[in-house]
Design a protein around this motif. Structure first.
Motif, PDB file in Angstrom:
ATOM      1  N   ASP A   5      45.822  50.763  36.710  1.00 53.50           N
ATOM      2  CA  ASP A   5      45.256  50.318  35.435  1.00 53.50           C
ATOM      3  C   ASP A   5      44.272  49.174  35.645  1.00 53.50           C
ATOM      4  OD1 ASP A   5      46.942  52.147  34.270  1.00 53.50           O
ATOM      5  OD2 ASP A   5      48.313  50.671  33.437  1.00 53.50           O
ATOM      6  N   VAL A   6      44.667  48.211  36.445  1.00 51.24           N
ATOM      7  CA  VAL A   6      43.814  47.049  36.701  1.00 51.24           C
ATOM      8  C   VAL A   6      42.550  47.471  37.448  1.00 51.24           C
ATOM      9  CG1 VAL A   6      43.656  44.856  37.947  1.00 51.24           C
ATOM     10  CG2 VAL A   6      45.707  45.392  36.627  1.00 51.24           C
ATOM     11  N   ALA A   7      42.704  48.317  38.457  1.00 52.99           N
ATOM     12  CA  ALA A   7      41.551  48.774  39.237  1.00 52.99           C
ATOM     13  C   ALA A   7      40.565  49.553  38.374  1.00 52.99           C
ATOM     14  CB  ALA A   7      42.012  49.625  40.417  1.00 52.99           C
ATOM     15  N   LEU A   8      41.077  50.440  37.511  1.00 53.91           N
ATOM     16  CA  LEU A   8      40.191  51.209  36.635  1.00 53.91           C
ATOM     17  C   LEU A   8      39.494  50.305  35.625  1.00 53.91           C
ATOM     18  CD1 LEU A   8      42.277  54.431  35.986  1.00 53.91           C
ATOM     19  CD2 LEU A   8      40.139  54.247  37.249  1.00 53.91           C
ATOM     20  N   ASN A   9      40.230  49.357  35.074  1.00 52.24           N
ATOM     21  CA  ASN A   9      39.628  48.430  34.127  1.00 52.24           C
ATOM     22  C   ASN A   9      38.506  47.624  34.792  1.00 52.24           C
ATOM     23  OD1 ASN A   9      39.554  47.176  31.485  1.00 52.24           O
ATOM     24  ND2 ASN A   9      40.336  45.358  32.505  1.00 52.24           N
ATOM     25  N   ASP A  10      38.749  47.166  36.003  1.00 53.59           N
ATOM     26  CA  ASP A  10      37.719  46.421  36.732  1.00 53.59           C
ATOM     27  C   ASP A  10      36.499  47.294  37.015  1.00 53.59           C
ATOM     28  OD1 ASP A  10      39.374  44.220  36.722  1.00 53.59           O
ATOM     29  OD2 ASP A  10      39.951  44.402  38.835  1.00 53.59           O
ATOM     30  N   ALA A  11      36.733  48.537  37.429  1.00 48.77           N
ATOM     31  CA  ALA A  11      35.627  49.440  37.745  1.00 48.77           C
ATOM     32  C   ALA A  11      34.794  49.748  36.506  1.00 48.77           C
ATOM     33  CB  ALA A  11      36.157  50.728  38.367  1.00 48.77           C
ATOM     34  N   VAL A  12      35.455  50.028  35.406  1.00 47.63           N
ATOM     35  CA  VAL A  12      34.730  50.325  34.170  1.00 47.63           C
ATOM     36  C   VAL A  12      33.969  49.086  33.698  1.00 47.63           C
ATOM     37  CG1 VAL A  12      34.995  50.919  31.732  1.00 47.63           C
ATOM     38  CG2 VAL A  12      36.222  52.224  33.470  1.00 47.63           C
ATOM     39  N   GLY A  13      34.578  47.935  33.809  1.00 45.98           N
ATOM     40  CA  GLY A  13      33.893  46.700  33.441  1.00 45.98           C
ATOM     41  C   GLY A  13      32.639  46.483  34.260  1.00 45.98           C
ATOM     42  N   THR A  14      32.729  46.800  35.544  1.00 48.76           N
ATOM     43  CA  THR A  14      31.569  46.666  36.427  1.00 48.76           C
ATOM     44  C   THR A  14      30.461  47.631  36.020  1.00 48.76           C
ATOM     45  OG1 THR A  14      32.949  45.946  38.265  1.00 48.76           O
ATOM     46  CG2 THR A  14      30.800  46.840  38.828  1.00 48.76           C
ATOM     47  N   LEU A  15      30.847  48.841  35.631  1.00 50.77           N
ATOM     48  CA  LEU A  15      29.849  49.834  35.231  1.00 50.77           C
ATOM     49  C   LEU A  15      29.218  49.523  33.883  1.00 50.77           C
ATOM     50  CD1 LEU A  15      31.698  53.110  36.254  1.00 50.77           C
ATOM     51  CD2 LEU A  15      29.642  52.167  37.306  1.00 50.77           C
ATOM     52  N   ILE A  16      30.035  49.113  32.925  1.00 48.19           N
ATOM     53  CA  ILE A  16      29.533  48.898  31.566  1.00 48.19           C
ATOM     54  C   ILE A  16      28.954  47.504  31.393  1.00 48.19           C
ATOM     55  CG2 ILE A  16      30.236  48.737  29.137  1.00 48.19           C
ATOM     56  CD1 ILE A  16      31.999  51.092  29.531  1.00 48.19           C
ATOM     57  N   GLY A  17      29.414  46.557  32.188  1.00 49.12           N
ATOM     58  CA  GLY A  17      28.964  45.170  32.047  1.00 49.12           C
ATOM     59  C   GLY A  17      27.466  45.011  31.901  1.00 49.12           C
ATOM     60  N   PRO A  18      26.679  45.594  32.797  1.00 52.47           N
ATOM     61  CA  PRO A  18      25.215  45.435  32.682  1.00 52.47           C
ATOM     62  C   PRO A  18      24.632  46.043  31.409  1.00 52.47           C
ATOM     63  CG  PRO A  18      25.820  46.163  34.878  1.00 52.47           C
ATOM     64  CD  PRO A  18      27.061  46.254  34.034  1.00 52.47           C
ATOM     65  N   ALA A  19      25.303  47.014  30.816  1.00 48.39           N
ATOM     66  CA  ALA A  19      24.791  47.640  29.590  1.00 48.39           C
ATOM     67  C   ALA A  19      25.005  46.761  28.363  1.00 48.39           C
ATOM     68  CB  ALA A  19      25.482  48.990  29.377  1.00 48.39           C
ATOM     69  N   ARG A  20      25.907  45.790  28.468  1.00 49.55           N
ATOM     70  CA  ARG A  20      26.253  44.974  27.298  1.00 49.55           C
ATOM     71  C   ARG A  20      25.130  44.066  26.829  1.00 49.55           C
ATOM     72  NH1 ARG A  20      32.463  43.651  26.974  1.00 49.55           N
ATOM     73  NH2 ARG A  20      33.218  45.514  28.003  1.00 49.55           N
ATOM     74  N   TYR A  21      24.323  43.590  27.759  1.00 47.35           N
ATOM     75  CA  TYR A  21      23.283  42.628  27.403  1.00 47.35           C
ATOM     76  C   TYR A  21      21.996  42.950  28.133  1.00 47.35           C
ATOM     77  CZ  TYR A  21      27.096  39.828  25.574  1.00 47.35           C
ATOM     78  OH  TYR A  21      28.167  39.401  24.857  1.00 47.35           O
TER      79      TYR A  21
END
Length: 79
Positions: A5-21
């Motif tokens: 769960d933690v690994a997937l959350n981190d990976a998705v955050g890394t992928l979506i993070g740049p799209a946020r701003y």
């Protein structure tokens, strides 16, 4: 499962993070789009994994992995 769960959350955050701003400007629609793509891909991966699991595991075991009832799992994936 906690580690996954933690690994997937981190990976998705890394992928979506740049799209946020973009600069200082929030881009919520870009995140909505990215999340929609990820959900579609996850649904496909889940269906493929359930099909593969059906050869070696019972519906009870599959339902447990899905976090649902045996009946619900069977109704959704038995086709």
């Amino acid at each position: 499962m906690q580690r996954l769960d933690v690994a997937l959350n981190d990976a998705v955050g890394t992928l979506i993070g740049p799209a946020r701003y973009e600069g200082d400007e929030a881009r919520p629609l870009a995140v909505v789009h990215a999340a929609t793509l990820l959900k579609s891909m996850a649904d496909t991966w889940q269906a493929e994994a359930v099909q593969a699991a059906r050869t070696d595991y019972s519906w009870e075991g599959i339902a447990g992995a899905l976090g649902t009832s045996k009946q619900s799992a069977h109704e959704r994936f038995s086709r």
